[in-house]
Write a protein that holds these residues in place. Structure first.
Motif, PDB file in Angstrom:
ATOM      1  N   MET A   1      -6.417 -56.914  -4.020  1.00 40.21           N
ATOM      2  CA  MET A   1      -5.015 -57.285  -3.921  1.00 40.21           C
ATOM      3  C   MET A   1      -4.640 -58.280  -5.002  1.00 40.21           C
ATOM      4  SD  MET A   1      -5.241 -59.899  -0.650  1.00 40.21           S
ATOM      5  CE  MET A   1      -3.564 -60.516  -0.890  1.00 40.21           C
ATOM      6  N   ASN A   2      -3.353 -58.413  -5.244  1.00 37.70           N
ATOM      7  CA  ASN A   2      -2.848 -59.370  -6.222  1.00 37.70           C
ATOM      8  C   ASN A   2      -2.324 -60.626  -5.550  1.00 37.70           C
ATOM      9  OD1 ASN A   2      -1.956 -56.613  -8.037  1.00 37.70           O
ATOM     10  ND2 ASN A   2      -2.880 -58.340  -9.096  1.00 37.70           N
ATOM     11  N   VAL A   3      -2.464 -61.769  -6.244  1.00 36.41           N
ATOM     12  CA  VAL A   3      -1.705 -62.951  -5.840  1.00 36.41           C
ATOM     13  C   VAL A   3      -0.218 -62.628  -5.912  1.00 36.41           C
ATOM     14  CG1 VAL A   3      -1.090 -65.321  -6.448  1.00 36.41           C
ATOM     15  CG2 VAL A   3      -3.480 -64.600  -6.534  1.00 36.41           C
ATOM     16  N   PHE A   4       0.168 -61.950  -6.995  1.00 37.17           N
ATOM     17  CA  PHE A   4       1.560 -61.525  -7.148  1.00 37.17           C
ATOM     18  C   PHE A   4       1.621 -60.359  -8.120  1.00 37.17           C
ATOM     19  CE2 PHE A   4       5.736 -61.694  -9.297  1.00 37.17           C
ATOM     20  CZ  PHE A   4       6.556 -61.552  -8.183  1.00 37.17           C
ATOM     21  N   ALA A   5       2.504 -59.424  -7.843  1.00 42.06           N
ATOM     22  CA  ALA A   5       2.837 -58.338  -8.764  1.00 42.06           C
ATOM     23  C   ALA A   5       4.335 -58.103  -8.616  1.00 42.06           C
ATOM     24  CB  ALA A   5       2.053 -57.076  -8.436  1.00 42.06           C
ATOM     25  N   TYR A   6       4.965 -57.645  -9.676  1.00 42.24           N
ATOM     26  CA  TYR A   6       6.412 -57.453  -9.594  1.00 42.24           C
ATOM     27  C   TYR A   6       6.774 -55.982  -9.398  1.00 42.24           C
ATOM     28  CZ  TYR A   6      11.392 -58.003 -10.349  1.00 42.24           C
ATOM     29  OH  TYR A   6      12.752 -57.987 -10.184  1.00 42.24           O
ATOM     30  N   ASP A   7       6.496 -55.150 -10.379  1.00 41.51           N
ATOM     31  CA  ASP A   7       6.852 -53.739 -10.225  1.00 41.51           C
ATOM     32  C   ASP A   7       5.991 -52.897 -11.150  1.00 41.51           C
ATOM     33  OD1 ASP A   7       8.204 -51.592  -9.087  1.00 41.51           O
ATOM     34  OD2 ASP A   7      10.168 -52.517  -9.339  1.00 41.51           O
ATOM     35  N   VAL A   8       5.949 -51.605 -10.878  1.00 42.84           N
ATOM     36  CA  VAL A   8       5.172 -50.683 -11.700  1.00 42.84           C
ATOM     37  C   VAL A   8       5.948 -50.369 -12.977  1.00 42.84           C
ATOM     38  CG1 VAL A   8       3.934 -49.697  -9.752  1.00 42.84           C
ATOM     39  CG2 VAL A   8       6.109 -48.680 -10.459  1.00 42.84           C
ATOM     40  N   ASN A   9       5.224 -49.969 -14.018  1.00 38.77           N
ATOM     41  CA  ASN A   9       5.864 -49.675 -15.295  1.00 38.77           C
ATOM     42  C   ASN A   9       5.936 -48.171 -15.571  1.00 38.77           C
ATOM     43  OD1 ASN A   9       3.201 -49.106 -15.845  1.00 38.77           O
ATOM     44  ND2 ASN A   9       2.929 -50.726 -17.369  1.00 38.77           N
ATOM     45  N   TRP A  10       5.764 -47.380 -14.510  1.00 33.77           N
ATOM     46  CA  TRP A  10       5.916 -45.930 -14.652  1.00 33.77           C
ATOM     47  C   TRP A  10       7.112 -45.460 -13.818  1.00 33.77           C
ATOM     48  CZ3 TRP A  10       1.106 -47.822 -12.679  1.00 33.77           C
ATOM     49  CH2 TRP A  10       1.014 -47.844 -11.280  1.00 33.77           C
ATOM     50  N   LYS A  11       7.559 -44.252 -14.080  1.00 36.42           N
ATOM     51  CA  LYS A  11       8.727 -43.707 -13.395  1.00 36.42           C
ATOM     52  C   LYS A  11       8.417 -43.496 -11.921  1.00 36.42           C
ATOM     53  CE  LYS A  11      12.093 -39.927 -13.536  1.00 36.42           C
ATOM     54  NZ  LYS A  11      12.506 -38.657 -14.196  1.00 36.42           N
ATOM     55  N   LYS A  12       9.347 -43.904 -11.073  1.00 33.63           N
ATOM     56  CA  LYS A  12       9.165 -43.758  -9.640  1.00 33.63           C
ATOM     57  C   LYS A  12       9.664 -42.384  -9.170  1.00 33.63           C
ATOM     58  CE  LYS A  12       9.561 -48.709  -8.687  1.00 33.63           C
ATOM     59  NZ  LYS A  12      10.235 -49.780  -7.901  1.00 33.63           N
ATOM     60  N   ASP A  13       9.057 -41.910  -8.097  1.00 36.18           N
ATOM     61  CA  ASP A  13       9.467 -40.651  -7.477  1.00 36.18           C
ATOM     62  C   ASP A  13      10.937 -40.749  -7.061  1.00 36.18           C
ATOM     63  OD1 ASP A  13       9.832 -38.427  -5.715  1.00 36.18           O
ATOM     64  OD2 ASP A  13       7.692 -38.414  -5.258  1.00 36.18           O
ATOM     65  N   GLU A  14      11.734 -39.783  -7.485  1.00 39.03           N
ATOM     66  CA  GLU A  14      13.164 -39.818  -7.170  1.00 39.03           C
ATOM     67  C   GLU A  14      13.434 -39.741  -5.672  1.00 39.03           C
ATOM     68  OE1 GLU A  14      14.926 -36.673  -9.391  1.00 39.03           O
ATOM     69  OE2 GLU A  14      14.671 -37.665 -11.341  1.00 39.03           O
ATOM     70  N   ARG A  15      12.469 -39.261  -4.889  1.00 43.91           N
ATOM     71  CA  ARG A  15      12.651 -39.128  -3.448  1.00 43.91           C
ATOM     72  C   ARG A  15      12.301 -40.413  -2.693  1.00 43.91           C
ATOM     73  NH1 ARG A  15       8.707 -35.931  -1.479  1.00 43.91           N
ATOM     74  NH2 ARG A  15       7.440 -36.464  -3.301  1.00 43.91           N
ATOM     75  N   LEU A  16      11.767 -41.403  -3.394  1.00 41.13           N
ATOM     76  CA  LEU A  16      11.251 -42.615  -2.753  1.00 41.13           C
ATOM     77  C   LEU A  16      12.350 -43.356  -1.999  1.00 41.13           C
ATOM     78  CD1 LEU A  16       9.032 -44.719  -2.253  1.00 41.13           C
ATOM     79  CD2 LEU A  16       9.553 -45.687  -4.505  1.00 41.13           C
TER      80      LEU A  16
END
Length: 543
Positions: free
Chosen positions: A185-200
């Motif tokens: 696990m991370n102490v902190f992460a913000y967001d992914v740098n790849w395209k997200k699933d449009e259905r999410l």
């Protein structure tokens, strides 16, 4: 005693009714505090006022037991006018302490901790096995066989809830019930740098959280300040993992999750790093990882990672295990880490992992990312393999190579998290039950004590204990496997039994005479299987 202190006994919380939330029992005056070995205590000290940069106040306590053994424990600022010494008694017995600081109200405070024997099931921190340099043990000497799972955004599940961690509890309970005993696990992460699933759906996306470990937010950070409330809420997560017997494999940094970090090795960077180490080192379930993808994104170089390790080891008085989520670093500097973390996706994984074992004698090996990312309701990151059965095959190939596996599920590894897995449609649920069966199998045969890499069959892979017990991984392509249990055993008897890693069931025993070329027919089915062969101890050749 110059100031009041509060005691916080984490190991006892699990026994409270209805999983009561963390609370502190305040004790006034110079009293003897009762505790247990390996339980975490917060000794809390109040000051009248804090300096402009309260996190930078040097504050520590020297603990001394009846034999004269000493442990110097760093303290940390806990918001408002409060400072904390977080202490985990490494042994039972009487521990006295005295505090030290240039801030007068934090200097010279004295007290005592009376630590009883550890409560049942409490095993202490994670160590390297002194008797088997490929394995891990708890402080009490019992084996620790890691089966890890990645959940980078675990910190975020209840980070906006000031009152408790009900969502985290539900999710962690599911992991524990399915045999996992380590969470990456991370102490902190913000967001992914790849395209997200449009259905999410937004309710499953924990990316771009509104919480932040620094002042300001990720878009406009004030790195000169730490958000103490953020860390108080992270405490609850590490604590609950500890209660449930899961190691917190804590990655202090991550470079590819859009975090707006302070400049590397700046005053603000060092303040953050030191604070994390001071605050969390007392947790016995803690495993340090300097950074996810440590060298992969141009944020720094090997010298920075090495300096972080040196800085951590100097500050961490409990000497928790350290690794780096970067095979390139571990490969070049194996002596800097306690165990090797590899990211190897190659198809024929067993031989690859055996090669790693031979390259790094005396080090446990964790395949922290084998390229298998079990499919979920949304496409998050596919890697090379998404079938739950193929992911399991690869995990077992790590096991049979004498190394350790890490599982990824696209519904929990990164920003997308399904926390109530039981509520999911059956066809969408991950096959975490496969790892429940793996845990039961590993524990049943104490696989940590087995030898790997010896050729004891004409195909597949073998683990054995040098005492007549052989366990074979039989690939799905096989229709049978020829076993080699020793020429001196020819004429004796052996018993085979098949284990189905998908269902966790065992076949009826198969009694068989040991011939020159004995073999077993693999059960029908398009999957790999595991064969357990026990040679009769009283049988000898020719009798």
């Amino acid at each position: 005693m110059k100031s009041r202190f509060a005691i916080f006994a984490i190991g006892l919380i699990a026994m409270l009714a209805a999983h009561a939330e963390i609370s502190a029992k305040e004790i006034q005056g110079n009293q003897n505090v009762s505790a247990r070995q390996w339980d975490v205590l917060d000794l809390t000290f109040e000051v009248n006022e804090v300096p402009p940069q309260p996190v930078d106040v040097e504050f520590w306590a020297t603990f001394t037991d009846a034999t004269g053994q000493q442990l110097e424990v760093p303290g940390f600022y806990n918001g408002s006018t409060e400072y904390v010494i977080r202490f985990t008694p490494p042994t039972a017995g009487e521990w006295s302490y005295v505090t030290h600081s240039k801030l007068s109200q934090l200097d010279g405070n004295t007290g005592a901790v009376s630590a009883a024997a550890a409560s049942e099931g409490r095993r202490g921190g994670l160590w390297l096995d002194p008797d088997n340099d490929r394995n891990f043990v708890y402080e009490d000497g019992t084996n620790y066989y890691p089966i890890a799972i990645e959940a980078d955004w675990l910190f975020a599940l209840d980070a906006e809830n000031p009152d408790g961690i009900p969502v985290t509890r539900m999710f962690v309970d599911t992991l524990a019930e399915n045999g996992f005993n380590q969470v990456v696990m991370n102490v902190f992460a913000y967001d992914v740098n790849w395209k997200k699933d449009e259905r999410l759906e937004a309710k499953y996306d924990y990316g771009s959280p509104r919480v932040f470990p620094f002042g300001g937010d990720n878009g406009q950070p004030d790195h000169s300040k730490l958000n103490i409330e953020y860390f108080k809420r992270l405490d609850r997560v590490i604590d609950y993992l500890d209660q449930k017997g899961l190691a917190a494999h804590l990655m202090i940094y991550v470079w590819n999750k859009e975090v707006n970090w302070p400049e590397a090795d700046s005053e603000n960077d060092n303040r953050y790093f030191d604070y994390v180490v001071r605050r969390y080192q007392a947790y016995p379930n803690l495993v340090w990882d300097i950074s996810k993808e440590a060298l992969g994104y141009g944020h720094n170089d090997v010298n920075y990672i090495t300096s972080r390790i040196d800085r951590l080891r100097k500050l961490d008085r409990y000497q928790r295990l350290v690794t780096v989520h970067d095979y390139g670093y571990c490969m070049r500097f194996p002596k800097k880490v306690d165990f090797i973390s590899v990211q190897l996706w190659l198809s024929e994984l067993y031989s690859v992992m055996r090669k790693v074992v031979s390259q790094f004698p005396g080090k446990p090996i964790l395949n922290i990312e084998h390229g298998g990312y079990e499919k979920g309701p949304y496409v998050v990151f596919t890697g090379n393999y998404t079938s739950p059965e193929v992911c399991l095959e690869r995990a077992y190939q790590c096991v049979f190579a004498g190394t350790y596996p890490t599982h990824y599920w696209q519904g929990a590894a990164w920003n997308v998290v399904f926390t109530d897995i039981d509520a999911m449609a059956p066809e969408d649920r991950p096959r975490l039950d496969y790892y429940k069966h793996m845990r039961a199998f590993v524990d049943k045969y104490d696989l940590a004590s087995f030898k790997a890499g010896d050729k004891k069959s004409n195909s597949g892979f073998c683990l054995h204990n040098d005492d007549g017990l052989f366990i074979y991984y039989v690939p799905k392509e096989n229709v049978s496997i020829g076993v080699s249990v020793g020429k001196d055993k020819v004429g004796g008897m052996m018993t085979g039994r098949w284990f189905d890693p998908m269902s966790g069931t065992y076949s009826e025993p198969i009694r068989q005479k040991i011939t020159q070329w004995p073999s077993f027919a693999k059960p029908q089915g398009e999957q790999f299987a595991i064969l357990i062969v026990q040679v009769d101890a009283t049988e000898e050749a020719g009798r």
